[in-house]
Design a protein around this motif. Structure first.
Motif, PDB file in Angstrom:
ATOM      1  N   ASP A   1      41.719  39.717  49.451  1.00  0.00           N
ATOM      2  CA  ASP A   1      41.737  40.497  48.335  1.00  0.00           C
ATOM      3  C   ASP A   1      42.757  41.262  48.051  1.00  0.00           C
ATOM      4  O   ASP A   1      43.486  41.903  49.117  1.00  0.00           O
ATOM      5  N   PHE A   2      43.291  41.486  46.754  1.00  0.00           N
ATOM      6  CA  PHE A   2      44.625  42.274  46.858  1.00  0.00           C
ATOM      7  C   PHE A   2      44.303  43.960  46.370  1.00  0.00           C
ATOM      8  O   PHE A   2      45.057  44.617  46.439  1.00  0.00           O
ATOM      9  N   ASP A   3      43.062  44.206  45.768  1.00  0.00           N
ATOM     10  CA  ASP A   3      42.697  45.308  45.471  1.00  0.00           C
ATOM     11  C   ASP A   3      42.379  46.428  46.512  1.00  0.00           C
ATOM     12  O   ASP A   3      42.126  46.244  47.648  1.00  0.00           O
ATOM     13  N   GLN A   4      42.168  47.603  46.047  1.00  0.00           N
ATOM     14  CA  GLN A   4      41.926  48.799  46.902  1.00  0.00           C
ATOM     15  C   GLN A   4      40.556  49.246  46.305  1.00  0.00           C
ATOM     16  O   GLN A   4      39.896  48.952  45.422  1.00  0.00           O
ATOM     17  N   VAL A   5      40.055  50.052  47.409  1.00  0.00           N
ATOM     18  CA  VAL A   5      38.882  50.594  47.333  1.00  0.00           C
ATOM     19  C   VAL A   5      39.029  51.676  46.211  1.00  0.00           C
ATOM     20  O   VAL A   5      39.805  52.623  46.397  1.00  0.00           O
ATOM     21  N   THR A   6      38.016  51.979  45.335  1.00  0.00           N
ATOM     22  CA  THR A   6      38.096  53.123  44.228  1.00  0.00           C
ATOM     23  C   THR A   6      36.725  53.649  44.355  1.00  0.00           C
ATOM     24  O   THR A   6      35.805  53.280  44.849  1.00  0.00           O
ATOM     25  N   LEU A   7      36.813  54.712  43.615  1.00  0.00           N
ATOM     26  CA  LEU A   7      35.314  55.836  43.645  1.00  0.00           C
ATOM     27  C   LEU A   7      34.236  54.693  42.964  1.00  0.00           C
ATOM     28  O   LEU A   7      32.998  54.819  43.273  1.00  0.00           O
ATOM     29  N   SER A   8      34.751  54.064  41.877  1.00  0.00           N
ATOM     30  CA  SER A   8      33.760  53.159  41.292  1.00  0.00           C
ATOM     31  C   SER A   8      33.206  51.945  42.116  1.00  0.00           C
ATOM     32  O   SER A   8      32.349  51.438  41.659  1.00  0.00           O
ATOM     33  N   SER A   9      34.042  51.820  43.162  1.00  0.00           N
ATOM     34  CA  SER A   9      33.572  50.447  44.099  1.00  0.00           C
ATOM     35  C   SER A   9      32.389  51.117  45.050  1.00  0.00           C
ATOM     36  O   SER A   9      31.642  49.945  45.445  1.00  0.00           O
ATOM     37  N   LEU A  10      32.159  52.229  45.104  1.00  0.00           N
ATOM     38  CA  LEU A  10      31.233  52.698  46.053  1.00  0.00           C
ATOM     39  C   LEU A  10      29.915  52.303  45.952  1.00  0.00           C
ATOM     40  O   LEU A  10      28.877  52.403  46.699  1.00  0.00           O
TER      41      LEU A  10
ATOM     42  N   ARG B   1      28.721  49.588  44.870  1.00  0.00           N
ATOM     43  CA  ARG B   1      28.328  48.040  45.041  1.00  0.00           C
ATOM     44  C   ARG B   1      29.026  47.519  46.360  1.00  0.00           C
ATOM     45  O   ARG B   1      28.558  46.566  46.784  1.00  0.00           O
ATOM     46  N   HIS B   2      30.014  48.139  46.896  1.00  0.00           N
ATOM     47  CA  HIS B   2      30.786  47.601  47.918  1.00  0.00           C
ATOM     48  C   HIS B   2      29.960  47.919  49.242  1.00  0.00           C
ATOM     49  O   HIS B   2      29.221  48.714  49.552  1.00  0.00           O
ATOM     50  N   ALA B   3      29.778  46.836  50.110  1.00  0.00           N
ATOM     51  CA  ALA B   3      28.750  46.740  51.116  1.00  0.00           C
ATOM     52  C   ALA B   3      29.052  47.928  52.035  1.00  0.00           C
ATOM     53  O   ALA B   3      28.163  48.562  52.733  1.00  0.00           O
ATOM     54  N   VAL B   4      30.267  48.009  52.549  1.00  0.00           N
ATOM     55  CA  VAL B   4      30.543  49.256  53.716  1.00  0.00           C
ATOM     56  C   VAL B   4      31.443  50.178  53.234  1.00  0.00           C
ATOM     57  O   VAL B   4      31.448  51.340  53.959  1.00  0.00           O
ATOM     58  N   ALA B   5      32.081  50.269  52.068  1.00  0.00           N
ATOM     59  CA  ALA B   5      33.110  51.260  51.776  1.00  0.00           C
ATOM     60  C   ALA B   5      32.429  52.761  51.533  1.00  0.00           C
ATOM     61  O   ALA B   5      31.354  52.838  51.165  1.00  0.00           O
ATOM     62  N   THR B   6      33.190  53.732  52.046  1.00  0.00           N
ATOM     63  CA  THR B   6      32.890  55.140  51.948  1.00  0.00           C
ATOM     64  C   THR B   6      34.070  55.916  51.238  1.00  0.00           C
ATOM     65  O   THR B   6      34.884  55.270  50.982  1.00  0.00           O
ATOM     66  N   HIS B   7      33.798  57.337  50.957  1.00  0.00           N
ATOM     67  CA  HIS B   7      34.739  58.044  50.460  1.00  0.00           C
ATOM     68  C   HIS B   7      35.842  58.201  51.336  1.00  0.00           C
ATOM     69  O   HIS B   7      36.965  58.024  50.526  1.00  0.00           O
ATOM     70  N   SER B   8      35.694  58.057  52.689  1.00  0.00           N
ATOM     71  CA  SER B   8      37.010  57.920  53.543  1.00  0.00           C
ATOM     72  C   SER B   8      37.909  56.605  53.415  1.00  0.00           C
ATOM     73  O   SER B   8      39.114  56.557  53.591  1.00  0.00           O
ATOM     74  N   ASP B   9      37.198  55.681  52.472  1.00  0.00           N
ATOM     75  CA  ASP B   9      37.972  54.401  52.478  1.00  0.00           C
ATOM     76  C   ASP B   9      38.697  54.395  50.872  1.00  0.00           C
ATOM     77  O   ASP B   9      39.304  53.290  50.578  1.00  0.00           O
TER      78      ASP B   9
END
Length: 326
Positions: free
Chosen positions: A119-128, A130-138
Motif C-alpha cells: 500500500d502507498f497510503d498513510q494512516v489518517t484520523l479517518s482511517s481509525l 475501520r483499520h484493524a490495528v492502527a491507533t492515534h500514534s500511527d
C-alpha cells in the motif's frame, strides 16, 4: 448432623480429598501457564530491539513449543496438518485499508508465517474507524509499516514484508513475485483493481477479490462465488462488465454481499444550508456580472466597428476618383 457416623465421615473425607485434588491440579496448571508465559515474555525480551522494531524484515527464531501453544486453538480446529499448511503459506495482500488490514491480521493470527503487504497510503484520523490495528500514534505513518509493527507484536516469528508502493502495471511483476499461495485484492480503486484481476487471471495466479461493503451491515448476506454469478452488488456488477470487455468472463473468486443498502442522506445542518445559500447567491451575482460585462464589451465593439466603417466611407468619398483607376 452426626459426624460420628462412619459413612458420613467417609463421604466428607472423599469430598474433601476430591476438592483438594482439584485445587492442586488447577493450581499446577495455572503455575505451568505462568511459567510458559514468563518464558515467552523472556524470549521476546531477548530479541534485540533493532530487530523487533518496525524495520524488522527477517524471521525470528522462536521455541516451536511456544508457537504451537499460541496456535493451540487453531490446531484443535484445523488439525496439525492444516495449521502446518497455513504456516508454510505465503500470501500477498494488495491494499491495506479497512479490508486488507483485517485480512492480514486474521491470516497472521491463523498461523500464516509469511505475508507481503502492499500500500502507498498513510494512516489518517479517518482511517481509525475501520483499520484493524492502527491507533492515534500511527497517524501519519505508512499503513504497511503501522500494520507490520502490530503484527510483529502478535507473531514475532512471522515474516511480514511491508512495501510502500502504488500497485501499477509497471510494478506488478515485481510486487507479485515469489510464487504466492494466494493474493488478496483489497484495492478500492476500480481501475487498479481491474488490472490486478486481469493480470492474475492471465498469469494464472490464485486471487480472491473483495467487492463492495459500504453501508452494508448484515453478515448473513456475505457470499463467496465466481465473479460471473455475483448479484445485488453494484461494484461487482461494474467489475464483471468491465472484465468481460477485457476478455475475462469467469475464473476469479470474489467476496461480496447480496444486501441492498438502505441509506438515506443525512439532513443538512443549519451551517450547511447557509453555506449552500451563500454559494447560490454568489453564483447568481457572478452570472449577472458576467452578462453585464459581456453586454458592455459587445456594445463597445459595435460602436467601434460602426465608427471605423464611417471613417472608411468618409475617406473613400473624399478621395480622387481618377486615382482609384491606377
Amino acid at each position: 448432623m452426626n459426624l460420628s457416623n462412619v459413612k458420613l465421615q467417609f463421604a466428607l473425607t472423599a469430598l474433601g480429598a476430591s476438592l483438594a485434588t482439584g485445587i492442586a491440579i488447577l493450581s499446577y496448571q495455572d503455575h505451568k501457564r505462568r511459567i510458559r508465559a514468563e518464558a515467552l515474555k523472556k524470549e521476546v525480551s531477548l530479541i534485540p530491539k533493532t530487530t523487533r522494531n518496525i524495520h524488522l524484515n527477517g524471521e525470528v527464531a522462536f521455541d516451536e513449543s511456544l508457537i504451537k501453544e499460541q496456535l493451540a486453538r487453531n490446531i484443535a480446529f484445523l488439525g496439525e496438518e492444516g495449521v502446518e499448511k497455513l504456516r508454510k503459506s505465503f500470501v500477498i495482500i494488495v491494499g491495506i485499508g479497512g479490508v486488507g488490514s483485517w485480512a492480514a491480521l486474521m491470516l497472521i493470527r491463523s498461523g500464516v508465517s509469511h505475508i507481503r503487504i502492499i500500500d502507498f497510503d498513510q494512516v489518517t484520523l479517518s482511517s481509525l474507524n475501520r483499520h484493524a490495528v492502527a491507533t492515534h500514534s500511527d497517524v501519519g505513518t505508512p499503513k504497511v509499516i503501522a500494520l507490520q509493527k502490530h503484527l510483529k507484536e502478535i507473531a514475532p516469528w512471522a515474516k511480514v514484508e511491508p512495501i510502500i508502493e502504488l500497485f501499477t502495471k509497471e510494478s506488478a511483476t515485481k510486487l507479485l513475485s515469489g510464487d504466492a499461495n494466494f493474493i488478496v485484492d483489497a484495492i478500492d480503486n476500480i481501475d487498479t483493481k481491474l488490472f490486478l484481476l486481469k493480470y492474475c487471471h492471465d498469469k494464472k495466479l490464485p486471487i480472491i477479490s473483495s467487492m463492495g461493503a459500504g453501508a452494508k451491515a448484515d453478515p448473513s448476506r456475505i457470499q463467496m462465488s465466481d465473479i460471473s454469478i455475483t448479484i445485488e452488488d453494484p461494484l461487482a456488477r461494474t467489475v464483471r462488465r468491465r472484465l468481460k470487455k477485457m476478455g475475462v468472463d469467469s475464473g476469479i473468486t470474489v467476496v461480496y454481499s447480496t444486501e441492498k443498502p438502505n441509506v438515506k442522506l443525512l439532513p443538512l445542518g443549519l451551517f450547511s444550508r447557509k453555506l449552500i445559500m451563500v454559494v447560490y447567491i454568489y453564483i447568481c451575482i457572478s452570472v449577472v456580472l458576467f452578462y453585464d460585462l459581456f453586454s458592455c464589451i459587445y456594445i463597445f465593439m459595435q460602436k467601434k466597428i460602426k465608427y471605423k466603417m464611417q471613417e472608411i466611407t468618409r475617406l473613400y468619398q473624399t478621395s480622387d476618383p481618377e486615382s482609384s483607376l491606377y
